[in-house]
Scaffold this motif. Structure first.
Motif, PDB file in Angstrom:
ATOM      1  N   VAL A 166      80.107  23.910  -8.061  1.00  0.00           N
ATOM      2  CA  VAL A 166      79.819  24.988  -9.146  1.00  0.00           C
ATOM      3  C   VAL A 166      81.214  25.272  -9.460  1.00  0.00           C
ATOM      4  CG1 VAL A 166      79.290  27.438  -9.639  1.00  0.00           C
ATOM      5  CG2 VAL A 166      77.769  25.740  -8.174  1.00  0.00           C
ATOM      6  N   CYS A 167      81.537  25.566 -10.887  1.00  0.00           N
ATOM      7  CA  CYS A 167      82.751  25.834 -11.280  1.00  0.00           C
ATOM      8  C   CYS A 167      83.059  27.154 -12.290  1.00  0.00           C
ATOM      9  CB  CYS A 167      83.491  24.410 -12.277  1.00  0.00           C
ATOM     10  SG  CYS A 167      82.759  24.244 -13.552  1.00  0.00           S
ATOM     11  N   SER A 168      84.015  27.699 -12.400  1.00  0.00           N
ATOM     12  CA  SER A 168      84.080  28.968 -13.242  1.00  0.00           C
ATOM     13  C   SER A 168      84.753  28.757 -14.609  1.00  0.00           C
ATOM     14  CB  SER A 168      84.869  30.022 -12.587  1.00  0.00           C
ATOM     15  OG  SER A 168      86.421  29.703 -12.182  1.00  0.00           O
ATOM     16  N   ASN A 169      84.025  29.415 -15.683  1.00  0.00           N
ATOM     17  CA  ASN A 169      84.566  29.506 -17.072  1.00  0.00           C
ATOM     18  C   ASN A 169      84.980  28.144 -17.442  1.00  0.00           C
ATOM     19  OD1 ASN A 169      84.745  32.096 -16.771  1.00  0.00           O
ATOM     20  ND2 ASN A 169      86.842  32.055 -15.877  1.00  0.00           N
ATOM     21  N   HIS A 170      84.009  27.307 -17.117  1.00  0.00           N
ATOM     22  CA  HIS A 170      84.092  25.762 -17.470  1.00  0.00           C
ATOM     23  C   HIS A 170      85.397  24.892 -17.244  1.00  0.00           C
ATOM     24  CE1 HIS A 170      80.200  26.247 -19.660  1.00  0.00           C
ATOM     25  NE2 HIS A 170      80.665  27.452 -20.305  1.00  0.00           N
ATOM     26  N   ASP A 171      85.918  25.151 -16.110  1.00  0.00           N
ATOM     27  CA  ASP A 171      87.228  24.470 -15.801  1.00  0.00           C
ATOM     28  C   ASP A 171      87.162  24.286 -14.152  1.00  0.00           C
ATOM     29  OD1 ASP A 171      90.187  25.006 -14.800  1.00  0.00           O
ATOM     30  OD2 ASP A 171      90.311  24.081 -16.782  1.00  0.00           O
ATOM     31  N   TRP A 172      87.941  23.214 -13.730  1.00  0.00           N
ATOM     32  CA  TRP A 172      87.934  22.883 -12.412  1.00  0.00           C
ATOM     33  C   TRP A 172      89.017  23.779 -11.563  1.00  0.00           C
ATOM     34  CZ3 TRP A 172      83.686  20.976 -10.919  1.00  0.00           C
ATOM     35  CH2 TRP A 172      83.110  19.916 -11.702  1.00  0.00           C
TER      36      TRP A 172
END
Length: 378
Positions: free
Chosen positions: A284-290
């Motif tokens: 699961v990642c935040s704001n479409h970034d790793w």
């Protein structure tokens, strides 16, 4: 008649040659060029000295000891071709009024600068301002914001600005220190590609930031003090192995964004997925970034795992608790007859949270979030 035609042809040739000649222009610090990094300023066009050598002399430049003066040489008033790749930087050893001669070799793109002191000069006291990311400074790279002016300390060289009670998400925030509400003189981190200094926030929370600048050494720093926890609403999405998702490990996919339930629990349901008997990995990642991502552990180091023991068509529910960073997924055979039985779902699905966001294994009477759905147990 022949002479007339020959003369006309030569005039055309000379005209076309002149039209095709390149122009080289210097653009950079306003302390040298008057305008600030203005590639359209014809006052800074260089003179063709022949053999590929171009030259420009600027007089009456007030330059300060050990302050960086930066510029580039651009072709035909465009950034499409400019030299050097990084800015050309030079300093002077004493404050004064200078004549600065810049020489550029268009054959090998070498630059030479000769500053000649022509008189004395006095530099007045400067105003130092912090400009950068709006999350830490309230305004977006606004060098004119007086509320971000720094305060001079008793040693007369140290300047400080403190910003309090900032709610900041994990990430890196950029800034610079600029003089007199302009960019002609500014300082950050020379190791950064754009020369910006950075504030590194390693955990969501409420912070006090203290920016410090030494006007003598030009040293820039920022101390971040975490005061309290904070949960910041973000876009959370799931990415992982192909088969489980349409595209393998695509953190940019908007179709895999999770929906927020109560207490910052996020859920994504993928229905009717054909899965093989194997182990699938995901995160699961935040704001479409790793930059911020979570899997098998709260530190986000390992991938989360979903094991399918028998090939078939499944409904897969991904659940993420933003507060605890717990990630989980369950897969149940897709219902084909259109009949859904809540009691059967409760026995099969193991991901259950109470309304406080705590995962539990044996629910009693009350309201629960079961695989992202609010269920009332009587």
């Amino acid at each position: 008649m022949r002479r007339t035609i020959y003369t006309f042809i030569m005039l055309c040739f000379v005209t076309l040659t002149l039209q095709a000649q390149d122009v080289w222009t210097a653009a950079g610090s306003s302390s040298i060029f008057g305008s600030h990094w203005d590639i359209s300023d014809t006052q800074n066009d260089m003179t063709d000295k022949g053999n590929g050598i171009w030259e420009l002399t600027k007089n009456g430049c007030i330059l300060e000891q050990n302050v960086k003066n930066e510029f580039k040489v651009v072709k035909n008033h465009s950034w499409a071709e400019s030299y050097p790749a990084a800015n050309y930087v030079f300093t002077v050893k004493e404050t004064g009024t200078y004549s600065v001669t810049i020489q550029f070799n268009a054959n090998n793109f070498e630059i030479n600068v000769k500053p000649t002191k022509t008189g004395d000069a006095v530099i007045g006291e400067k105003t130092w301002t912090v400009a950068g990311s709006p999350e830490i400074l309230g305004k977006d790279w606004d060098e004119t914001a007086i509320e971000n002016d720094m305060i001079k300390q008793e040693d007369n060289v140290t300047y400080i600005l403190t910003k309090t009670d900032l709610t900041l998400a994990l990430g890196t925030y950029k800034y610079k220190i600029c003089a007199n509400h302009g960019w002609a003189e500014n300082y950050g981190d020379d190791n950064d590609p754009e020369g910006n200094a950075s504030v590194f926030i390693t955990k969501d929370g409420i912070y006090d930031l203290t920016f410090t600048f030494n006007s003598k050494t030009h040293e820039v720093s920022c101390d971040a003090t975490r005061k309290a926890d904070a949960i910041i609403e973000k876009i959370w999405s799931v990415a992982g192995d192909e088969g489980l998702f349409e595209t393998a490990w695509d953190e940019k996919s908007t179709v895999n964004e999770m929906e927020m339930q109560e207490n910052y629990i996020y859920v994504l349901v993928k229905k009717g997925i054909s899965l093989n008997a194997q182990t699938y990995e995901y995160k699961v990642c935040s704001n479409h970034d790793w930059t911020e991502s979570y899997g098998a552990d709260p530190l986000g180091i390992g991938n989360a795992i979903l094991t399918i023991t028998e090939a078939g068509t499944y409904d897969v529910t991904f659940t993420f608790n933003q507060a605890t960073k717990e990630v989980s997924a369950t897969a149940v055979p897709s219902v084909t007859d259109g009949i859904s039985q809540i009691a059967s779902d409760i026995k099969t699905k193991k991901v259950i949270f109470n309304l406080q966001g705590q995962r539990i294994s044996a629910p009693k009477q009350g309201v629960y979030i079961i695989n992202g759905k609010k269920v009332v147990l009587k």
